[in-house]
Design a protein around this motif. Structure first.
Motif, PDB file in Angstrom:
ATOM      1  N   GLN A 102       0.919  -0.980  -0.145  1.00 22.16           N
ATOM      2  CA  GLN A 102      -0.321   0.430   0.493  1.00 22.16           C
ATOM      3  C   GLN A 102       1.084   1.159  -0.211  1.00 22.16           C
ATOM      4  O   GLN A 102       0.084   2.177   0.233  1.00 22.16           O
ATOM      5  N   GLY A 103       2.107   1.164  -0.248  1.00 21.53           N
ATOM      6  CA  GLY A 103       2.816   2.125  -0.386  1.00 21.53           C
ATOM      7  C   GLY A 103       3.031   2.676   1.177  1.00 21.53           C
ATOM      8  O   GLY A 103       3.523   4.225   1.558  1.00 21.53           O
ATOM      9  N   ILE A 104       3.259   2.189   2.404  1.00 25.85           N
ATOM     10  CA  ILE A 104       3.053   2.452   3.315  1.00 25.85           C
ATOM     11  C   ILE A 104       4.401   2.504   4.513  1.00 25.85           C
ATOM     12  O   ILE A 104       4.748   1.218   4.080  1.00 25.85           O
ATOM     13  N   ILE A 105       4.705   3.030   4.370  1.00 24.44           N
ATOM     14  CA  ILE A 105       6.501   2.876   5.067  1.00 24.44           C
ATOM     15  C   ILE A 105       5.862   2.613   6.733  1.00 24.44           C
ATOM     16  O   ILE A 105       7.112   1.251   7.299  1.00 24.44           O
ATOM     17  N   LEU A 106       5.578   3.603   7.483  1.00 25.41           N
ATOM     18  CA  LEU A 106       5.503   3.454   8.934  1.00 25.41           C
ATOM     19  C   LEU A 106       4.319   3.646   9.170  1.00 25.41           C
ATOM     20  O   LEU A 106       3.996   4.844   8.360  1.00 25.41           O
ATOM     21  N   CYS A 107       3.590   3.162  10.211  1.00 28.22           N
ATOM     22  CA  CYS A 107       2.061   4.181  10.463  1.00 28.22           C
ATOM     23  C   CYS A 107       2.238   4.058  11.955  1.00 28.22           C
ATOM     24  O   CYS A 107       2.607   2.750  12.794  1.00 28.22           O
ATOM     25  N   GLY A 108       1.470   4.534  12.522  1.00 35.07           N
ATOM     26  CA  GLY A 108       1.689   4.369  14.465  1.00 35.07           C
ATOM     27  C   GLY A 108       1.146   5.309  14.496  1.00 35.07           C
ATOM     28  O   GLY A 108       0.273   6.263  14.391  1.00 35.07           O
ATOM     29  N   THR A 109       0.613   5.707  16.727  1.00 36.17           N
ATOM     30  CA  THR A 109       0.072   6.606  17.137  1.00 36.17           C
ATOM     31  C   THR A 109       1.160   7.292  17.948  1.00 36.17           C
ATOM     32  O   THR A 109       2.304   5.818  18.306  1.00 36.17           O
ATOM     33  N   SER A 110       1.269   8.518  18.822  1.00 36.20           N
ATOM     34  CA  SER A 110       2.173   8.720  19.619  1.00 36.20           C
ATOM     35  C   SER A 110       1.716   9.714  20.415  1.00 36.20           C
ATOM     36  O   SER A 110       0.330  10.144  20.291  1.00 36.20           O
ATOM     37  N   LEU A 111       1.657   9.611  22.279  1.00 35.89           N
ATOM     38  CA  LEU A 111       1.478  10.321  22.813  1.00 35.89           C
ATOM     39  C   LEU A 111       2.945  11.147  23.570  1.00 35.89           C
ATOM     40  O   LEU A 111       3.312  10.374  23.459  1.00 35.89           O
ATOM     41  N   ALA A 112       2.394  12.748  22.869  1.00 38.75           N
ATOM     42  CA  ALA A 112       3.348  13.653  23.362  1.00 38.75           C
ATOM     43  C   ALA A 112       3.206  14.261  24.441  1.00 38.75           C
ATOM     44  O   ALA A 112       2.568  14.555  24.676  1.00 38.75           O
TER      45      ALA A 112
END
Length: 278
Positions: free
Chosen positions: A30-40
Protein backbone atom coordinates in the motif's frame (compact mmCIF):
# COMPACT_ATOMS: atom_id res chain seq x y z
CA UNK A 1 13.85 30.07 12.42
CA UNK A 2 17.41 31.10 11.51
CA UNK A 3 19.18 27.73 11.69
CA UNK A 4 17.44 24.59 10.48
CA UNK A 5 18.90 21.27 11.57
CA UNK A 6 17.41 17.81 11.09
CA UNK A 7 16.51 16.18 14.39
CA UNK A 8 14.15 13.75 16.11
CA UNK A 9 13.86 14.34 19.86
CA UNK A 10 11.40 12.71 22.25
CA UNK A 11 11.34 12.76 26.06
CA UNK A 12 11.15 9.46 27.93
CA UNK A 13 7.57 10.36 28.89
CA UNK A 14 6.48 10.12 25.24
CA UNK A 15 4.67 6.95 24.16
CA UNK A 16 4.63 5.50 20.65
CA UNK A 17 3.24 2.42 18.93
CA UNK A 18 3.96 1.72 15.26
CA UNK A 19 3.86 -0.91 12.53
CA UNK A 20 6.01 -1.30 9.45
CA UNK A 21 6.45 -3.93 6.70
CA UNK A 22 8.41 -6.12 9.15
CA UNK A 23 5.28 -6.46 11.30
CA UNK A 24 2.74 -6.50 8.46
CA UNK A 25 4.14 -7.23 5.00
CA UNK A 26 1.05 -5.95 3.16
CA UNK A 27 1.74 -2.39 4.34
CA UNK A 28 4.48 -2.25 1.70
CA UNK A 29 1.94 -3.12 -1.00
CA UNK A 30 0.00 0.00 0.00
CA UNK A 31 3.02 2.28 -0.10
CA UNK A 32 3.06 2.67 3.69
CA UNK A 33 6.55 2.87 5.17
CA UNK A 34 5.36 3.18 8.76
CA UNK A 35 2.12 3.99 10.59
CA UNK A 36 1.50 4.52 14.26
CA UNK A 37 0.16 6.56 17.15
CA UNK A 38 2.10 8.87 19.45
CA UNK A 39 1.36 10.54 22.75
CA UNK A 40 3.88 13.36 23.16
CA UNK A 41 4.69 14.68 26.63
CA UNK A 42 7.33 17.06 28.05
CA UNK A 43 9.41 17.37 24.88
CA UNK A 44 8.84 16.25 21.29
CA UNK A 45 10.52 17.79 18.23
CA UNK A 46 11.04 16.56 14.66
CA UNK A 47 12.69 18.48 11.80
CA UNK A 48 13.41 17.13 8.31
CA UNK A 49 15.09 18.59 5.23
CA UNK A 50 13.44 17.50 1.99
CA UNK A 51 12.72 13.85 2.93
CA UNK A 52 11.77 11.42 0.18
CA UNK A 53 8.47 10.49 1.84
CA UNK A 54 5.17 12.08 2.80
CA UNK A 55 3.95 12.44 6.40
CA UNK A 56 0.32 12.64 7.51
CA UNK A 57 -0.38 13.70 11.10
CA UNK A 58 -3.94 13.29 12.39
CA UNK A 59 -4.20 15.30 15.59
CA UNK A 60 -6.55 13.74 18.17
CA UNK A 61 -6.14 15.82 21.30
CA UNK A 62 -3.82 18.43 22.74
CA UNK A 63 -1.86 20.78 20.54
CA UNK A 64 1.24 20.71 18.39
CA UNK A 65 2.96 23.18 16.11
CA UNK A 66 3.92 22.73 12.46
CA UNK A 67 7.35 24.12 11.62
CA UNK A 68 8.85 25.42 8.39
CA UNK A 69 11.98 27.57 8.05
CA UNK A 70 9.91 30.72 7.55
CA UNK A 71 6.73 30.16 9.58
CA UNK A 72 4.97 28.20 12.30
CA UNK A 73 1.34 27.13 12.56
CA UNK A 74 -0.67 25.72 15.47
CA UNK A 75 -1.90 22.13 15.07
CA UNK A 76 -5.18 21.70 16.94
CA UNK A 77 -7.22 18.55 17.53
CA UNK A 78 -9.32 17.21 14.64
CA UNK A 79 -6.89 18.40 12.00
CA UNK A 80 -4.70 16.81 9.35
CA UNK A 81 -1.16 18.09 8.96
CA UNK A 82 0.19 17.23 5.52
CA UNK A 83 3.98 17.30 5.09
CA UNK A 84 4.76 16.45 1.45
CA UNK A 85 7.99 14.82 0.31
CA UNK A 86 10.70 17.22 -0.81
CA UNK A 87 9.73 20.02 1.58
CA UNK A 88 11.53 21.38 4.63
CA UNK A 89 9.21 20.70 7.54
CA UNK A 90 8.87 19.72 11.15
CA UNK A 91 6.53 19.61 14.13
CA UNK A 92 6.73 19.84 17.90
CA UNK A 93 4.72 19.52 21.09
CA UNK A 94 2.93 22.77 21.95
CA UNK A 95 0.87 21.83 25.03
CA UNK A 96 1.07 19.52 28.05
CA UNK A 97 0.46 16.52 25.81
CA UNK A 98 -0.38 15.89 22.18
CA UNK A 99 -1.87 12.71 20.73
CA UNK A 100 -1.63 11.91 17.02
CA UNK A 101 -2.11 9.08 14.56
CA UNK A 102 0.39 9.20 11.72
CA UNK A 103 1.41 7.61 8.45
CA UNK A 104 4.70 7.82 6.55
CA UNK A 105 4.03 7.18 2.87
CA UNK A 106 6.30 6.39 -0.05
CA UNK A 107 6.80 9.11 -2.63
CA UNK A 108 5.51 6.94 -5.49
CA UNK A 109 2.60 6.69 -7.93
CA UNK A 110 0.22 5.43 -5.25
CA UNK A 111 0.50 8.72 -3.40
CA UNK A 112 1.48 11.00 -6.27
CA UNK A 113 -1.41 13.34 -5.46
CA UNK A 114 0.54 14.52 -2.41
CA UNK A 115 3.62 15.57 -4.35
CA UNK A 116 4.45 19.17 -5.23
CA UNK A 117 2.38 20.55 -2.37
CA UNK A 118 3.36 22.66 0.61
CA UNK A 119 3.10 21.78 4.33
CA UNK A 120 -0.37 22.66 5.58
CA UNK A 121 -2.84 22.13 8.43
CA UNK A 122 -6.58 21.76 7.80
CA UNK A 123 -9.67 20.55 9.59
CA UNK A 124 -10.24 16.79 9.23
CA UNK A 125 -13.56 15.20 10.12
CA UNK A 126 -11.99 11.72 9.83
CA UNK A 127 -9.14 12.21 12.33
CA UNK A 128 -10.80 10.42 15.26
CA UNK A 129 -12.04 7.57 13.05
CA UNK A 130 -8.55 7.10 11.58
CA UNK A 131 -7.07 6.93 15.08
CA UNK A 132 -9.56 4.23 16.13
CA UNK A 133 -9.17 2.27 12.88
CA UNK A 134 -5.41 2.28 13.33
CA UNK A 135 -5.70 0.98 16.90
CA UNK A 136 -8.08 -1.76 15.72
CA UNK A 137 -5.60 -2.75 13.03
CA UNK A 138 -2.74 -2.93 15.55
CA UNK A 139 -4.81 -5.03 17.98
CA UNK A 140 -5.95 -7.54 15.36
CA UNK A 141 -2.50 -7.81 13.78
CA UNK A 142 -0.96 -8.58 17.17
CA UNK A 143 -3.68 -10.94 18.43
CA UNK A 144 -4.63 -12.81 15.27
CA UNK A 145 -1.50 -12.44 13.16
CA UNK A 146 -0.73 -9.79 10.61
CA UNK A 147 -2.17 -11.89 7.76
CA UNK A 148 -5.54 -12.47 9.44
CA UNK A 149 -8.64 -11.51 7.52
CA UNK A 150 -9.83 -9.17 10.26
CA UNK A 151 -6.49 -7.35 10.36
CA UNK A 152 -6.62 -6.85 6.60
CA UNK A 153 -10.19 -5.58 6.89
CA UNK A 154 -9.12 -3.05 9.53
CA UNK A 155 -6.27 -1.91 7.29
CA UNK A 156 -8.70 -1.49 4.37
CA UNK A 157 -10.90 0.66 6.61
CA UNK A 158 -7.88 2.73 7.63
CA UNK A 159 -6.86 3.26 4.00
CA UNK A 160 -10.38 4.22 2.93
CA UNK A 161 -10.59 6.83 5.69
CA UNK A 162 -7.13 8.12 4.80
CA UNK A 163 -8.07 8.56 1.15
CA UNK A 164 -11.30 10.31 2.15
CA UNK A 165 -9.39 12.71 4.36
CA UNK A 166 -6.99 13.53 1.53
CA UNK A 167 -9.73 13.84 -1.07
CA UNK A 168 -11.33 16.59 1.00
CA UNK A 169 -7.97 18.09 1.88
CA UNK A 170 -7.62 21.73 1.04
CA UNK A 171 -6.67 25.05 2.49
CA UNK A 172 -9.08 25.98 5.25
CA UNK A 173 -8.87 29.03 7.42
CA UNK A 174 -7.92 28.99 11.06
CA UNK A 175 -11.41 30.30 11.81
CA UNK A 176 -13.05 27.26 10.21
CA UNK A 177 -10.76 24.92 12.15
CA UNK A 178 -11.73 26.67 15.38
CA UNK A 179 -15.43 26.44 14.58
CA UNK A 180 -15.25 22.76 13.64
CA UNK A 181 -13.23 22.00 16.75
CA UNK A 182 -15.76 23.83 18.94
CA UNK A 183 -18.70 21.91 17.51
CA UNK A 184 -16.80 18.63 17.85
CA UNK A 185 -16.64 19.40 21.57
CA UNK A 186 -20.30 20.36 21.59
CA UNK A 187 -21.15 17.04 19.93
CA UNK A 188 -19.82 15.24 23.00
CA UNK A 189 -22.29 17.15 25.22
CA UNK A 190 -25.48 17.38 23.20
CA UNK A 191 -27.56 17.05 26.37
CA UNK A 192 -26.31 20.47 27.49
CA UNK A 193 -28.66 23.42 26.76
CA UNK A 194 -26.17 25.29 24.58
CA UNK A 195 -26.95 28.91 23.82
CA UNK A 196 -25.44 30.98 21.02
CA UNK A 197 -23.95 33.40 23.55
CA UNK A 198 -22.26 30.52 25.43
CA UNK A 199 -20.78 29.11 22.22
CA UNK A 200 -19.57 32.54 21.12
CA UNK A 201 -17.95 33.12 24.50
CA UNK A 202 -15.93 29.92 24.18
CA UNK A 203 -14.18 31.43 21.14
CA UNK A 204 -14.09 34.92 22.66
CA UNK A 205 -16.30 36.38 19.93
CA UNK A 206 -19.33 38.60 20.19
CA UNK A 207 -22.61 36.83 19.49
CA UNK A 208 -23.29 38.69 16.19
CA UNK A 209 -19.73 38.05 14.96
CA UNK A 210 -19.96 34.36 15.88
CA UNK A 211 -23.30 34.12 14.05
CA UNK A 212 -21.76 35.63 10.90
CA UNK A 213 -18.75 33.28 11.06
CA UNK A 214 -21.00 30.24 11.27
CA UNK A 215 -22.96 31.38 8.23
CA UNK A 216 -19.74 32.04 6.32
CA UNK A 217 -17.79 28.87 7.20
CA UNK A 218 -20.48 26.30 8.09
CA UNK A 219 -23.23 27.48 5.78
CA UNK A 220 -25.84 27.80 8.53
CA UNK A 221 -26.55 29.54 11.80
CA UNK A 222 -25.20 28.19 15.12
CA UNK A 223 -28.69 26.97 16.15
CA UNK A 224 -29.21 25.24 12.81
CA UNK A 225 -25.83 23.50 13.05
CA UNK A 226 -26.52 22.41 16.63
CA UNK A 227 -29.91 21.04 15.58
CA UNK A 228 -28.27 19.14 12.73
CA UNK A 229 -25.85 17.52 15.19
CA UNK A 230 -28.69 16.58 17.53
CA UNK A 231 -30.84 15.08 14.80
CA UNK A 232 -27.93 13.06 13.39
CA UNK A 233 -27.23 11.67 16.88
CA UNK A 234 -30.94 10.97 17.42
CA UNK A 235 -31.16 8.97 14.18
CA UNK A 236 -28.07 6.98 15.14
CA UNK A 237 -29.45 6.12 18.59
CA UNK A 238 -32.85 5.15 17.19
CA UNK A 239 -31.73 3.08 14.21
CA UNK A 240 -28.38 1.66 15.25
CA UNK A 241 -28.64 1.47 19.03
CA UNK A 242 -32.41 0.83 19.10
CA UNK A 243 -33.00 3.28 21.93
CA UNK A 244 -36.53 4.26 22.88
CA UNK A 245 -37.84 7.66 21.82
CA UNK A 246 -37.97 8.91 25.41
CA UNK A 247 -34.38 7.81 26.05
CA UNK A 248 -33.15 9.62 22.97
CA UNK A 249 -35.03 12.80 23.83
CA UNK A 250 -33.52 12.83 27.33
CA UNK A 251 -29.99 12.10 26.03
CA UNK A 252 -30.23 15.12 23.74
CA UNK A 253 -31.52 17.50 26.41
CA UNK A 254 -35.22 17.50 25.48
CA UNK A 255 -37.38 17.36 28.62
CA UNK A 256 -40.52 17.31 26.47
CA UNK A 257 -40.71 14.19 24.28
CA UNK A 258 -43.42 15.74 22.11
CA UNK A 259 -41.18 18.74 21.37
CA UNK A 260 -38.35 16.38 20.39
CA UNK A 261 -40.67 14.31 18.19
CA UNK A 262 -41.97 17.40 16.40
CA UNK A 263 -38.45 18.67 15.68
CA UNK A 264 -37.35 15.23 14.50
CA UNK A 265 -40.33 14.88 12.15
CA UNK A 266 -39.76 18.34 10.74
CA UNK A 267 -36.09 17.51 10.11
CA UNK A 268 -36.46 14.01 8.61
CA UNK A 269 -40.06 13.99 7.39
CA UNK A 270 -41.04 11.11 9.68
CA UNK A 271 -41.55 10.54 13.38
CA UNK A 272 -38.86 9.05 15.63
CA UNK A 273 -41.00 5.92 16.07
CA UNK A 274 -41.28 5.44 12.31
CA UNK A 275 -37.53 5.94 11.91
CA UNK A 276 -36.86 3.35 14.62
CA UNK A 277 -39.02 0.77 12.87
CA UNK A 278 -37.24 1.09 9.51
Amino acid sequence: MDLWQDCCEAADACQEVFFGPEEAIYLQDQGIILCGTSLAREHFLVRRTRPNFHVLLYSIKGQGRMLTPNAEKVIEADTLTLLPAGTINGFQLDSNEWQVAWLILENNEQWQGLANGEPEVSYCEHAQAIFHAMNMFFSEAKLSGNQSGLAVTCLDMLLQLTHKSLFKQGQQSGLEIKLRHLFNQVEQQLHHPWSVSELAEKLHYSEPHFFRLCLQHLGMSPKQYLLQLKMARAKHLLVTQRWGVGQVALALGYSDVANFSNRFKKHFGMSPSAMRQR
